[in-house]
Design a protein around this motif. Structure first.
Motif, mmCIF file in Angstrom:
data_model
loop_
_atom_site.group_PDB
_atom_site.id
_atom_site.type_symbol
_atom_site.label_atom_id
_atom_site.label_comp_id
_atom_site.label_asym_id
_atom_site.label_seq_id
_atom_site.Cartn_x
_atom_site.Cartn_y
_atom_site.Cartn_z
ATOM 1 N N LEU A 1 -11.521 38.657 34.506
ATOM 2 C CA LEU A 1 -12.655 38.283 33.667
ATOM 3 C C LEU A 1 -12.551 38.876 32.271
ATOM 4 O O LEU A 1 -13.099 38.319 31.318
ATOM 5 C CB LEU A 1 -13.963 38.743 34.321
ATOM 6 N N LEU A 2 -11.841 39.982 32.141
ATOM 7 C CA LEU A 2 -11.687 40.612 30.833
ATOM 8 C C LEU A 2 -10.716 39.848 29.945
ATOM 9 O O LEU A 2 -10.967 39.648 28.747
ATOM 10 C CB LEU A 2 -11.214 42.058 31.010
ATOM 11 N N PHE A 3 -9.599 39.396 30.507
ATOM 12 C CA PHE A 3 -8.536 38.817 29.695
ATOM 13 C C PHE A 3 -8.440 37.290 29.784
ATOM 14 O O PHE A 3 -8.137 36.635 28.783
ATOM 15 C CB PHE A 3 -7.176 39.420 30.091
ATOM 16 N N TYR A 4 -8.664 36.727 30.971
ATOM 17 C CA TYR A 4 -8.476 35.290 31.160
ATOM 18 C C TYR A 4 -9.272 34.446 30.174
ATOM 19 O O TYR A 4 -8.725 33.495 29.590
ATOM 20 C CB TYR A 4 -8.812 34.907 32.602
ATOM 21 N N PRO A 5 -10.565 34.742 29.933
ATOM 22 C CA PRO A 5 -11.304 33.904 28.974
ATOM 23 C C PRO A 5 -10.740 33.961 27.565
ATOM 24 O O PRO A 5 -10.867 32.990 26.805
ATOM 25 C CB PRO A 5 -12.725 34.506 29.019
ATOM 26 N N LEU A 6 -10.108 35.066 27.204
ATOM 27 C CA LEU A 6 -9.576 35.201 25.845
ATOM 28 C C LEU A 6 -8.347 34.324 25.640
ATOM 29 O O LEU A 6 -8.299 33.508 24.709
ATOM 30 C CB LEU A 6 -9.241 36.662 25.552
ATOM 31 N N TYR A 7 -7.338 34.483 26.510
ATOM 32 C CA TYR A 7 -6.120 33.692 26.256
ATOM 33 C C TYR A 7 -6.285 32.232 26.645
ATOM 34 O O TYR A 7 -5.679 31.353 26.033
ATOM 35 C CB TYR A 7 -4.879 34.334 26.902
ATOM 36 N N ALA B 1 -10.186 34.851 17.387
ATOM 37 C CA ALA B 1 -11.542 35.237 16.987
ATOM 38 C C ALA B 1 -12.577 34.271 17.581
ATOM 39 O O ALA B 1 -13.640 34.691 18.061
ATOM 40 C CB ALA B 1 -11.651 35.266 15.462
ATOM 41 N N MET B 2 -12.260 32.976 17.555
ATOM 42 C CA MET B 2 -13.174 32.001 18.155
ATOM 43 C C MET B 2 -13.261 32.192 19.667
ATOM 44 O O MET B 2 -14.344 32.084 20.261
ATOM 45 C CB MET B 2 -12.714 30.583 17.821
ATOM 46 N N ALA B 3 -12.120 32.495 20.299
ATOM 47 C CA ALA B 3 -12.121 32.742 21.739
ATOM 48 C C ALA B 3 -12.938 33.989 22.071
ATOM 49 O O ALA B 3 -13.637 34.035 23.092
ATOM 50 C CB ALA B 3 -10.695 32.897 22.250
ATOM 51 N N LEU B 4 -12.866 34.997 21.216
ATOM 52 C CA LEU B 4 -13.641 36.220 21.444
ATOM 53 C C LEU B 4 -15.136 35.942 21.354
ATOM 54 O O LEU B 4 -15.932 36.502 22.132
ATOM 55 C CB LEU B 4 -13.233 37.283 20.428
ATOM 56 N N GLN B 5 -15.529 35.079 20.438
ATOM 57 C CA GLN B 5 -16.942 34.715 20.333
ATOM 58 C C GLN B 5 -17.436 34.006 21.599
ATOM 59 O O GLN B 5 -18.598 34.147 21.992
ATOM 60 C CB GLN B 5 -17.171 33.817 19.117
ATOM 61 N N LEU B 6 -16.547 33.246 22.218
ATOM 62 C CA LEU B 6 -16.916 32.503 23.417
ATOM 63 C C LEU B 6 -16.757 33.324 24.695
ATOM 64 O O LEU B 6 -17.133 32.858 25.775
ATOM 65 C CB LEU B 6 -16.052 31.242 23.535
ATOM 66 N N TRP B 7 -16.211 34.533 24.575
ATOM 67 C CA TRP B 7 -15.873 35.321 25.757
ATOM 68 C C TRP B 7 -17.054 35.545 26.702
ATOM 69 O O TRP B 7 -16.898 35.365 27.931
ATOM 70 C CB TRP B 7 -15.273 36.664 25.350
ATOM 71 N N PRO B 8 -18.254 35.916 26.227
ATOM 72 C CA PRO B 8 -19.339 36.199 27.188
ATOM 73 C C PRO B 8 -19.651 35.023 28.105
ATOM 74 O O PRO B 8 -19.695 35.171 29.337
ATOM 75 C CB PRO B 8 -20.535 36.557 26.275
ATOM 76 N N ARG B 9 -19.847 33.827 27.521
ATOM 77 C CA ARG B 9 -20.188 32.681 28.369
ATOM 78 C C ARG B 9 -18.980 32.204 29.177
ATOM 79 O O ARG B 9 -19.142 31.712 30.308
ATOM 80 C CB ARG B 9 -20.779 31.547 27.538
ATOM 81 N N PHE B 10 -17.769 32.360 28.633
ATOM 82 C CA PHE B 10 -16.565 31.979 29.374
ATOM 83 C C PHE B 10 -16.393 32.901 30.573
ATOM 84 O O PHE B 10 -15.994 32.463 31.672
ATOM 85 C CB PHE B 10 -15.336 32.048 28.453
#
Length: 220
Positions: free
Chosen positions: A57-63, A87-96
């Motif tokens: 959950l920590l890394f998968y949403p980012l890459y 940066a865009m992926a990091l913004q989406l990380w919580p909901r992802f």
């Protein structure tokens, strides 16, 4: 939708952009493997599956989020800097991360009943990540829309996903137990390689997603 052209076109894209995908995603995959090794292999004598889930959950949403944005922009002939994609992926990380957690729970619940219900859930929510990243839907809305979009395409999606994932699952089952006797480094290398090859599945599902939403081709 015919699986063979989808797999062929997806492989052509993946092979053509393999270097760029490696630069974008491989550092995070390496960090994920190292973190998993530290949490599961060294810090605890009796590792819990929760450690591996937290690492994912920590890394998968980012890459994965960065890869979806990369494939989308390149498919539309655009070029975006890697750091902007991350940066865009990091913004989406919580909901992802919420979506990934919900998906994992549903798939595991289905698999606990039998393998086929778990597979059915996995296919029905296959488009949820793309709807969340590209359309900015909430996790639950993305899952509901994925259920709708996959109607009538279950067999094709299953054929494409299993063609890619079955060899990787077999690689896990056969290689990891044998490599453990060789030490930690070969296991880490295989884990990173498996994770990188699994990115091809994301490219395949992206192609399926675009074919299931042909109205996107008409968007400016």
């Amino acid at each position: 939708m015919n699986p063979l052209p989808i797999l062929r076109d997806s492989w052509y894209f993946f092979a053509r952009h393999m270097g760029a995908i490696a630069v974008l995603c491989l550092p995070l995959l390496v960090l994920e493997s190292l973190t998993r090794y530290l949490l599961v292999g060294t810090l605890t004598a009796d590792p819990s599956p929760a450690y591996e889930l937290v690492t994912s959950l920590l890394f998968y949403p980012l890459y994965t989020g960065a890869l979806i944005l990369f494939v989308d922009t390149r498919s539309r002939g655009l070029t975006v800097r890697y750091r902007d994609l991350l940066a865009m992926a990091l913004q989406l990380w919580p909901r992802f991360a919420v979506l990934s957690a919900l998906s994992t729970v549903l798939i595991m619940a289905g698999a606990s009943l039998f393998i086929l219900p778990g597979l059915w859930v996995m296919i029905k929510i296959a488009f949820a990540e793309y709807l969340l990243v590209l359309d900015r839907l909430t996790p639950l809305a993305a899952m509901r829309e994925s259920f709708r979009l996959t109607q009538g395409h279950f067999v094709t999606i299953s054929a494409c996903v299993l063609t890619v994932m079955l060899p990787l699952w077999l690689l896990d089952a056969r290689s990891f137990p044998e490599l453990k006797a060789w030490g930690d480094i070969p296991v880490l290398i295989l884990d990173c390689l498996r994770g990188f090859l699994q990115l091809f599945a994301s490219v395949v599902v992206f192609r399926l997603f675009m074919l299931a939403t042909p109205e996107r081709a008409a968007e400016p």
